[in-house]
Design a protein around this motif. Structure first.
Motif, PDB file in Angstrom:
ATOM      1  N   THR A 689     103.020  14.259  50.980  1.00 57.84           N
ATOM      2  CA  THR A 689     101.572  14.387  50.812  1.00 57.84           C
ATOM      3  C   THR A 689     100.879  14.936  52.049  1.00 57.84           C
ATOM      4  OG1 THR A 689     101.356  12.065  51.474  1.00 57.84           O
ATOM      5  CG2 THR A 689     101.427  12.550  49.104  1.00 57.84           C
ATOM      6  N   ASN A 690     101.508  14.822  53.232  1.00 58.36           N
ATOM      7  CA  ASN A 690     100.881  15.412  54.417  1.00 58.36           C
ATOM      8  C   ASN A 690     101.054  16.928  54.462  1.00 58.36           C
ATOM      9  OD1 ASN A 690     103.638  15.260  54.943  1.00 58.36           O
ATOM     10  ND2 ASN A 690     103.341  15.092  57.155  1.00 58.36           N
ATOM     11  N   VAL A 691     101.892  17.469  53.549  1.00 57.75           N
ATOM     12  CA  VAL A 691     102.029  18.924  53.410  1.00 57.75           C
ATOM     13  C   VAL A 691     101.191  19.417  52.242  1.00 57.75           C
ATOM     14  CG1 VAL A 691     103.636  20.825  52.994  1.00 57.75           C
ATOM     15  CG2 VAL A 691     104.332  18.887  54.425  1.00 57.75           C
ATOM     16  N   ILE A 692     101.316  18.749  51.096  1.00 62.01           N
ATOM     17  CA  ILE A 692     100.497  19.069  49.916  1.00 62.01           C
ATOM     18  C   ILE A 692      99.900  17.757  49.423  1.00 62.01           C
ATOM     19  CG2 ILE A 692     100.396  20.100  47.627  1.00 62.01           C
ATOM     20  CD1 ILE A 692     102.899  21.621  48.196  1.00 62.01           C
ATOM     21  N   SER A 693      98.601  17.637  49.473  1.00 60.86           N
ATOM     22  CA  SER A 693      97.951  16.419  48.988  1.00 60.86           C
ATOM     23  C   SER A 693      98.049  16.357  47.469  1.00 60.86           C
ATOM     24  CB  SER A 693      96.480  16.412  49.409  1.00 60.86           C
ATOM     25  OG  SER A 693      95.773  17.451  48.756  1.00 60.86           O
ATOM     26  N   ASP A 694      97.845  15.181  46.921  1.00 62.67           N
ATOM     27  CA  ASP A 694      97.892  15.026  45.465  1.00 62.67           C
ATOM     28  C   ASP A 694      96.871  15.919  44.760  1.00 62.67           C
ATOM     29  OD1 ASP A 694      99.994  13.257  45.539  1.00 62.67           O
ATOM     30  OD2 ASP A 694      98.728  11.469  45.544  1.00 62.67           O
ATOM     31  N   PRO A 695      95.599  15.999  45.234  1.00 64.13           N
ATOM     32  CA  PRO A 695      94.652  16.919  44.566  1.00 64.13           C
ATOM     33  C   PRO A 695      95.104  18.377  44.645  1.00 64.13           C
ATOM     34  CG  PRO A 695      93.469  15.317  45.908  1.00 64.13           C
ATOM     35  CD  PRO A 695      94.917  15.159  46.246  1.00 64.13           C
ATOM     36  N   ASP A 696      95.641  18.776  45.811  1.00 61.99           N
ATOM     37  CA  ASP A 696      96.100  20.157  45.927  1.00 61.99           C
ATOM     38  C   ASP A 696      97.323  20.420  45.056  1.00 61.99           C
ATOM     39  OD1 ASP A 696      94.121  21.045  47.556  1.00 61.99           O
ATOM     40  OD2 ASP A 696      95.313  21.038  49.415  1.00 61.99           O
ATOM     41  N   LEU A 697      98.187  19.419  44.913  1.00 59.92           N
ATOM     42  CA  LEU A 697      99.349  19.583  44.047  1.00 59.92           C
ATOM     43  C   LEU A 697      98.918  19.755  42.592  1.00 59.92           C
ATOM     44  CD1 LEU A 697     102.345  19.719  43.554  1.00 59.92           C
ATOM     45  CD2 LEU A 697     102.452  17.209  43.679  1.00 59.92           C
ATOM     46  N   ALA A 698      97.895  19.001  42.193  1.00 57.23           N
ATOM     47  CA  ALA A 698      97.375  19.162  40.825  1.00 57.23           C
ATOM     48  C   ALA A 698      96.828  20.571  40.618  1.00 57.23           C
ATOM     49  CB  ALA A 698      96.301  18.117  40.549  1.00 57.23           C
ATOM     50  N   LYS A 699      96.112  21.098  41.630  1.00 59.90           N
ATOM     51  CA  LYS A 699      95.583  22.461  41.531  1.00 59.90           C
ATOM     52  C   LYS A 699      96.726  23.489  41.498  1.00 59.90           C
ATOM     53  CE  LYS A 699      91.134  21.509  41.707  1.00 59.90           C
ATOM     54  NZ  LYS A 699      90.253  21.784  40.546  1.00 59.90           N
ATOM     55  N   LEU A 700      97.787  23.228  42.281  1.00 56.25           N
ATOM     56  CA  LEU A 700      98.942  24.114  42.273  1.00 56.25           C
ATOM     57  C   LEU A 700      99.587  24.156  40.886  1.00 56.25           C
ATOM     58  CD1 LEU A 700     101.106  25.877  43.678  1.00 56.25           C
ATOM     59  CD2 LEU A 700     102.281  23.752  44.313  1.00 56.25           C
ATOM     60  N   VAL A 701      99.722  22.994  40.263  1.00 57.38           N
ATOM     61  CA  VAL A 701     100.303  22.939  38.920  1.00 57.38           C
ATOM     62  C   VAL A 701      99.439  23.727  37.937  1.00 57.38           C
ATOM     63  CG1 VAL A 701     100.908  21.427  36.999  1.00 57.38           C
ATOM     64  CG2 VAL A 701     101.520  20.773  39.342  1.00 57.38           C
ATOM     65  N   ASP A 702      98.119  23.597  38.036  1.00 57.95           N
ATOM     66  CA  ASP A 702      97.225  24.373  37.169  1.00 57.95           C
ATOM     67  C   ASP A 702      97.462  25.872  37.358  1.00 57.95           C
ATOM     68  OD1 ASP A 702      96.032  22.168  36.041  1.00 57.95           O
ATOM     69  OD2 ASP A 702      94.312  22.160  37.411  1.00 57.95           O
ATOM     70  N   PHE A 703      97.651  26.291  38.609  1.00 53.83           N
ATOM     71  CA  PHE A 703      97.888  27.702  38.889  1.00 53.83           C
ATOM     72  C   PHE A 703      99.212  28.165  38.286  1.00 53.83           C
ATOM     73  CE2 PHE A 703      99.963  30.804  41.765  1.00 53.83           C
ATOM     74  CZ  PHE A 703      99.111  31.887  41.568  1.00 53.83           C
ATOM     75  N   LEU A 704     100.281  27.380  38.475  1.00 48.73           N
ATOM     76  CA  LEU A 704     101.592  27.767  37.962  1.00 48.73           C
ATOM     77  C   LEU A 704     101.635  27.768  36.444  1.00 48.73           C
ATOM     78  CD1 LEU A 704     103.882  25.809  40.464  1.00 48.73           C
ATOM     79  CD2 LEU A 704     103.372  28.263  40.466  1.00 48.73           C
ATOM     80  N   MET A 705     100.832  26.901  35.821  1.00 46.61           N
ATOM     81  CA  MET A 705     100.800  26.825  34.361  1.00 46.61           C
ATOM     82  C   MET A 705      99.721  27.725  33.748  1.00 46.61           C
ATOM     83  SD  MET A 705     103.309  24.869  33.835  1.00 46.61           S
ATOM     84  CE  MET A 705     103.653  23.483  32.767  1.00 46.61           C
ATOM     85  N   LEU A 706      99.061  28.522  34.612  1.00 47.49           N
ATOM     86  CA  LEU A 706      98.062  29.523  34.182  1.00 47.49           C
ATOM     87  C   LEU A 706      96.822  28.906  33.549  1.00 47.49           C
ATOM     88  CD1 LEU A 706     100.320  32.346  32.684  1.00 47.49           C
ATOM     89  CD2 LEU A 706      99.735  31.886  35.056  1.00 47.49           C
ATOM     90  N   ARG A 707      96.522  27.680  33.927  1.00 46.87           N
ATOM     91  CA  ARG A 707      95.328  27.040  33.354  1.00 46.87           C
ATOM     92  C   ARG A 707      94.051  27.388  34.122  1.00 46.87           C
ATOM     93  NH1 ARG A 707      99.006  22.461  32.340  1.00 46.87           N
ATOM     94  NH2 ARG A 707      98.479  21.635  34.395  1.00 46.87           N
ATOM     95  N   ASP A 708      94.187  28.002  35.316  1.00 46.97           N
ATOM     96  CA  ASP A 708      92.991  28.303  36.106  1.00 46.97           C
ATOM     97  C   ASP A 708      92.687  29.808  36.103  1.00 46.97           C
ATOM     98  OD1 ASP A 708      95.044  29.255  37.638  1.00 46.97           O
ATOM     99  OD2 ASP A 708      94.417  28.272  39.506  1.00 46.97           O
TER     100      ASP A 708
END
Length: 866
Positions: A689-708
């Motif tokens: 989490t000190n590299v990717i926070s939980d909120p940022d990880l959620a945003k990353l998943v949205d990006f990879l799944m093309l939801r954003d």
């Protein structure tokens, strides 16, 4: 699907109408096209990448005409293009969507075929269905969508209805099924094509004639492609005395030359780095003349014709889409050949043509083979390497695409009038969902009647090749001994290390030819061939299947660097691609390459250089919308670019061993992505989490799944899955050396009489590794060998830029010399005034990526004192 072209299909005014349903704008979609793209009269009705907009392309009349209207929405549309000399009008569902002026014609016409769902020369296809195509002379009035199917009338010059597609009004799921692995496993493990009895083999007819081996009038020596010289002045006893006789620099640029030059009447004929063809005094290296043709000339070969009666000797080669004929003495175009020495071809050609009587046979780089009149340049016949409707092999493609092209070379039996070609794999590479079937004549050795262009026989090595494992090398014609009888054969070496050894007349294998049951695919829509080659005789000279025991042991660090990454790959005998996983195998650059083999007709031995470098390729669903740089960057994209892009690439296609992330939504859930990021996997370290926070990880998943993304992926399936791949990464260790045990390049000797591999030796070295005490490893090489009656094999093409001479009996390296740049073509052997020479193009570059130059270097023994 291509059909024969007509002059009416390119004459303006012309109206093109069709019905189409396009499923994706990820790539170009070709609807209807006329003539090859290089023709000024070419036109194509197509859609743009990304926007899916209907457009018309006319290279000779103003270029692109873009309607701006997206038709890639999975719906049926009625489309029309009214093409006039002065303007273009485009219609979608009966509505005018584009009108623009056309420019006056500029450039030369190159008449060709008409094609549906693809370019005439292949390469680009169509993700969808095209149907009910009508071409009409004149400018039709389009006032609305037609009430029913298009029909013929007085102005119709062509109407095509495709019954299979006409009934398709939505995705039936027919092309989305997954193969039944259990049914495949129930098949017998092996099947074998038996060898003919000795009495059934074709007796020798005396071709190639022995005296032809004292000349070098065609690239690869002569029409037989033996790359053998009967000269023996240079031999095992004196080869160490070889020295540079002359070096020729073209001084017109620096570029990779892959052409084995031609020598006739004391003159060398060859292409230059600056795209000229030159004549050079073969005894001194002094230039005699040069000629600048349109396009790159003689990419991999040319041929000298000695002339007859009133016809002077000529040099023939292909430049661009034109077969050129030059006077061998002056370098001037032959006025009576084509138009001022240039005859138009339906496509380009890389290799040396062959000549039979008054027919010159030219294989196409895109597809097909052509026979032309030697004196006039008139096209006499065409053999279709991808069969047309009604031709043998047409039913081996469910939807012909491209490939099955001759890019390595050809040979000719002058006595029998049989031309032999080898062909590449079907395209697209690494996925066959768009061209199911065995795909004749891809991956074949084909025998063609040189008089008529008719197929005599074919032999296919790999069926439905999805690994880019072409049959790349020019065939070799020779004679061997079986049960005391001399029989005529044709040999073709392949990327996977086989030597296809066949009866020259019947095409039957000389030895029993074994095939093994191949695994089924897990990719939706892929249909693999149930059997693939597992050849025992002649003995293979390369590896294809990568096993754990192949991992490099060059050093502890090298082993450690590849072991972890190896765990994430799929391997095995003709292992199909699994979505999003790395498939590790040998052979993309060979085994054998276009440089092929040479044969000694006296001994029946074949000598072939080979590569042994592993590759890692991954396939993924690719229906993601293309990236639009104008779109504001989301937080998920920023996280990806900061943390992930260094391994997976900003385009999400993957770099090196990192798998692609395009199409990720088809194979992983949100939670699976989160778990892998947090816990790591194989070569991917855990990301706390000190590299990717939980909120940022959620945003990353949205990006990879093309939801954003502002443009969501298509909600419906296309007719067939659409796949792409991550390029051509090699499996390398941490220092950039191949990730497998050496040798990484070899020279091999195979006795064609017995089928036994007599020896294999490393070809080339890395001086820095040799200095560290590591035995010679060999290097990846693109040069090819030539043999002589002096008991020698000459070969270059290695990364260390050396040319070497080997003993034919033992493989011992007897001599080497440093070239100014890597020699990326086979050497030629010739004689002038009683002195024997070895000459090679030494220009570097090419697939090795080494520095480039402009030289030809000739070697000879020291001249005798007067």
């Amino acid at each position: 699907m291509p059909v024969a072209g007509k002059a009416e299909y390119r004459q303006r005014p012309l109206t093109v109408e069709c019905r189409a349903r396009l499923d994706s704008a990820t790539a170009f979609n070709i609807l209807v096209a006329s003539d090859p793209k290089a023709s000024a009269e070419h036109w194509e009705l197509y859609t743009h990448v990304g926007s899916g907009a209907l457009a018309l392309y006319q290279p000779g009349r103003g270029g692109d005409f873009n309607s701006g209207v997206n038709i890639c929405d999975g719906q049926w549309h009625r489309l029309a293009a009214v093409i006039e000399p002065e303007r273009v009008r485009l219609f979608v569902d009966g509505k005018l969507v584009k009108e623009a002026p056309a420019a006056p014609l500029a450039g030369e016409a190159q008449p060709g075929d008409l094609a549906f769902g693809q370019l005439v020369e292949g390469g680009i296809g169509c993700d969808g269905v095209v149907d009910n195509v009508r071409l009409s002379r004149g400018a039709r009035e389009i006032s609305g969508p037609p009430a029913g199917p298009l029909t013929k009338d007085a102005s119709t010059i062509g109407l095509w209805d495709f019954e299979e597609t006409a009934a398709v009004t939505g995705n039936s799921g027919k092309y989305w099924a997954v193969e039944d692995a259990a049914a495949r496993a129930a098949l017998p493990e092996f099947k074998t094509i038996p060898a003919p009895t000795p009495d059934d083999l074709t007796p020798a007819n005396g071709f190639p004639k022995r005296d032809t081996f004292r000349n070098w009038q065609r690239s690869h020596g002569d029409n037989s492609g033996a790359r053998y010289s009967a000269l023996d002045q240079i031999n095992r006893a004196n080869v160490t005395n070889l020295q540079v006789a002359w070096t020729y620099h073209s001084k017109d640029g620096r570029a990779n030359i892959q052409c084995n030059p031609v020598i006739a009447d004391g003159v060398m004929f060859a292409p230059t780095a600056g795209n000229n063809v030159v004549a050079v005094n073969a005894a001194t290296g002094v230039e005699l003349w040069r000629f600048k043709p349109p396009g790159r000339p003689a990419h991999r070969g040319l041929i000298h014709w000695p002339g007859e009666s009133a016809e002077t000797p000529r040099i023939f080669f292909v430049a661009g889409n034109q077969l050129c004929a030059l006077d061998a003495k002056t370098g001037q175009p032959i006025a009576g050949f084509g138009q001022n020495g240039r005859a138009p071809l339906p496509g380009g050609c890389l290799v040396a043509p062959t000549i039979f009587e008054h027919i010159i046979v030219v294989p196409g780089i895109e597809r097909d083979v052509w026979g032309l009149d030697l004196l006039s340049g008139k096209l006499l016949w065409t053999f279709h390497t991808i069969p047309r409707a009604g031709e043998f092999g047409y039913d081996t493609w469910d939807r012909p695409e491209s490939g099955a092209n001759c890019w390595g070379g050809m040979a000719l039996d002058e006595a029998r009038g049989i031309a032999y070609i080898t062909t590449g794999s079907p395209k697209d590479n690494f996925t066959g969902v768009g061209h199911r079937g065995d795909n004749l004549f891809g991956n074949c050795l084909v025998a063609i009647d040189a008089r008529t262009g008719k197929r005599l026989w074919h032999f296919q090595e790999i069926h439905h090749d999805i690994w880019d494992l072409d049959t790349p090398a020019p065939p070799n014609l020779t004679t061997i001994v079986r049960d005391g009888k001399r029989v005529d054969v044709v040999a073709a070496v392949t990327k996977i290390g086989n030597t296809l050894l066949l009866d020259r007349v019947t095409g039957k294998p000389i030895f029993p030819y074994r095939e093994r049951r191949a695994p089924a695919s897990t990719l939706p829509g892929e249909q693999t061939a149930p059997y693939q080659p597992d050849v025992e005789w002649p003995q293979p000279f390369a590896r294809m299947e990568f096993k754990s025991g192949d991992l490099t042991d060059r050093s502890d660090e090298a082993t450690s660097s590849v072991e972890t990454r190896f765990k994430s790959t799929t391997t095995g005998f003709f292992q199909p691609f699994a979505e999003g996983k790395m498939n590790l195998f040998f052979g993309i650059h060979g085994g054998a390459e276009w440089t092929g083999a040479c044969v000694d007709p006296a001994s029946g031995r074949l000598f072939v250089s080979a590569n042994h470098v592993p590759w890692i390729v991954s396939v993924f669903r690719d229906e993601d919308p293309p990236y639009d740089p104008r779109t504001p960057r989301t937080r998920g994209q920023e996280v990806f670019e900061t943390i992930c892009a260094q391994c997976h690439g900003t385009n999400r296609v993957g770099i090196g061993m990192a798998p692609p992330l395009r199409g990720l939504r088809h194979r992983l859930t949100d939670q699976a992505i989160i778990d892998q990021v947090r816990q790591g996997k194989n070569g991917m370290p855990a990301q706390p989490t000190n590299v990717i926070s939980d909120p940022d990880l959620a945003k990353l998943v949205d990006f990879l799944m093309l939801r954003d993304q502002p443009s969501p992926p298509p909600a419906t399936k296309g007719e067939r899955p659409r796949y792409s791949y991550n390029g051509y990464p090699k499996f390398l260790d941490h220092e950039g050396y191949p990730g497998c045990k050496p040798p990484w390049g070899t020279l091999n000797c195979i006795d064609l009489n017995s089928g036994k591999k007599l020896w294999a030796v490393p070809l080339g070295e890395y001086p820095e590794l040799t200095k560290d005490g590591i035995p010679k490893t060999g290097t990846e090489n693109f040069g090819g060998a030539s043999a002589t009656a002096g008991g020698l094999v000459f070969c270059a093409g290695t990364r260390d830029a050396k040319i070497r001479a080997f003993d034919q009996d033992t493989g011992a390296e007897l001599w080497s010399a440093k070239l100014p740049w890597v020699g990326s073509a086979p050497p030629a052997c010739y004689e002038v005034a009683g002195r024997q020479y070895i000459v090679i193009a030494a220009t570097g570059g090419g697939k090795l990526g080494t520095p480039v130059g402009d030289a030809y270097v000739a070697f000879a023994l020291p001249a005798a004192n007067p």
